[in-house]
Design an enzyme around this catalytic site. Structure first.
Site, short mmCIF file in Angstrom:
data_model
loop_
_atom_site.label_atom_id
_atom_site.label_comp_id
_atom_site.label_asym_id
_atom_site.label_seq_id
_atom_site.Cartn_x
_atom_site.Cartn_y
_atom_site.Cartn_z
CE LYS A 13 -1.94 -0.46 4.04
NZ LYS A 13 -1.35 -1.67 4.58
NE ARG A 123 7.58 -2.72 5.71
CZ ARG A 123 6.26 -2.55 5.82
NH1 ARG A 123 5.58 -2.02 4.82
NH2 ARG A 123 5.64 -2.93 6.91
NE ARG A 156 7.12 -0.40 10.04
CZ ARG A 156 5.93 -0.33 9.44
NH1 ARG A 156 5.83 0.30 8.28
NH2 ARG A 156 4.87 -0.84 9.99
NE ARG A 167 2.64 -4.56 11.45
CZ ARG A 167 3.43 -4.06 10.52
NH1 ARG A 167 4.63 -4.55 10.35
NH2 ARG A 167 3.03 -3.07 9.76
P1 AMP Z 1 1.71 0.88 9.08
O1 AMP Z 1 2.94 1.64 8.84
O2 AMP Z 1 0.53 1.39 8.28
O3 AMP Z 1 1.89 -0.61 8.92
O4 AMP Z 1 1.32 1.12 10.61
C1 AMP Z 1 2.19 0.72 11.65
C2 AMP Z 1 1.46 0.68 12.99
O5 AMP Z 1 0.90 1.97 13.27
C3 AMP Z 1 0.28 -0.27 13.05
O6 AMP Z 1 0.68 -1.61 13.33
C4 AMP Z 1 -0.51 0.34 14.20
O7 AMP Z 1 0.10 0.08 15.46
C5 AMP Z 1 -0.34 1.84 13.93
N1 AMP Z 1 -1.40 2.32 13.01
C6 AMP Z 1 -1.24 2.87 11.77
N2 AMP Z 1 -2.41 3.21 11.22
C7 AMP Z 1 -3.37 2.86 12.12
C8 AMP Z 1 -4.79 2.93 12.14
N3 AMP Z 1 -5.48 3.43 11.12
N4 AMP Z 1 -5.42 2.46 13.26
C9 AMP Z 1 -4.75 1.98 14.31
N5 AMP Z 1 -3.42 1.86 14.35
C10 AMP Z 1 -2.72 2.30 13.26
#
Ligand code: AMP
Length: 210
Positions: A13, A123, A156, A167
């Site tokens: 994404k 990644r 990360r 996740r």
């Molecule tokens: P991402 O980089 O989009 O994979 O997000 C990393 C982490 O940020 C996720 O595992 C959540 O802990 C938090 N996070 C990001 N976006 C959201 C969301 N819309 N709702 C809740 N937690 C989020």
């Protein structure tokens, strides 16, 4: 053009959002990047989010809803935007509706869990500007530092294999129901994530234009 990119963590994404953002001249808004930035700066938001993020859990809805409300009020969102990683739960999608945001298309990028696990292991991200790379599929110019700003790339914490399994479970339980939510509006487009980033981009642009 107001777009949502849905998909499991690691489905691509963020990568697609960056490319499409450049092509359509609209900002890509990643709640994950906003939270990571807050964490790096030691803000209250960062401190509240840290334990959830490190454990691969979702940050509470009200926290991310506030982040998005503030971000969408910025002038650069006036002509459209791509939401990458928001909404991730049905209550978040309902909150977006209540804000009066009219979404044009929801693109769901589908990749099987086995492939995701492999992708996440490779990644690497830029801790300074948030750019994302993959050691095999999308390496930075020298493989070590960010091609955009030169900072040393890192893995990360939540991309470590034990956290990835959590996740993915969270994704299937809490985020996948959004396919139904947006399927009912007729705005949902499914794109099967390809090995080559450019192939997925072509299919994503076709889905947006359809
Ligand atoms: P991402 O980089 O989009 O994979 O997000 C990393 C982490 O940020 C996720 O595992 C959540 O802990 C938090 N996070 C990001 N976006 C959201 C969301 N819309 N709702 C809740 N937690 C989020």
């Amino acid at each position: 053009m107001k777009l949502i990119f849905l998909g499991a963590p690691g489905a691509g994404k963020g990568t697609q959002a960056e490319v499409v953002s450049e092509k359509l001249h609209i900002p890509a808004i990643s709640t994950g990047n906003i939270i990571r930035e807050a964490l790096k700066n030691g803000t209250e938001l960062g401190l509240r989010a840290k334990e959830y993020m490190d454990a691969g859990k979702l940050v509470p809805d009200e926290v991310v809803i506030d982040i998005i409300r503030e971000r969408l009020a910025q002038p650069d969102c006036a002509n459209g935007f791509i939401l990458d990683g928001f909404p991730r739960t049905v209550p978040q999608a309902e909150a977006l509706d209540r804000m009066g945001v009219e979404i044009d298309k929801v693109v769901d990028i589908e990749v099987p869990d086995e492939k995701i696990a492999k992708r996440m292991a490779g990644r690497r991200v830029c801790p300074d500007c948030g750019a994302s790379y993959h050691i095999e599929y999308k390496p930075s110019k020298d493989g070590k530092t960010c091609s955009l700003c030169g900072a040393e790339l890192v893995q990360r914490k939540d991309d470590h294999p034990d956290v990835v399994a959590d996740r993915l479970r969270v994704y299937h339980e809490q985020t996948e129901p959004l396919k139904d939510y947006y399927g009912k509006t007729g705005k949902l487009k499914i794109v099967i994530g390809q090995e080559e980033v450019a192939d997925t981009t072509r299919m994503t642009l076709e889905a947006i234009e359809a």
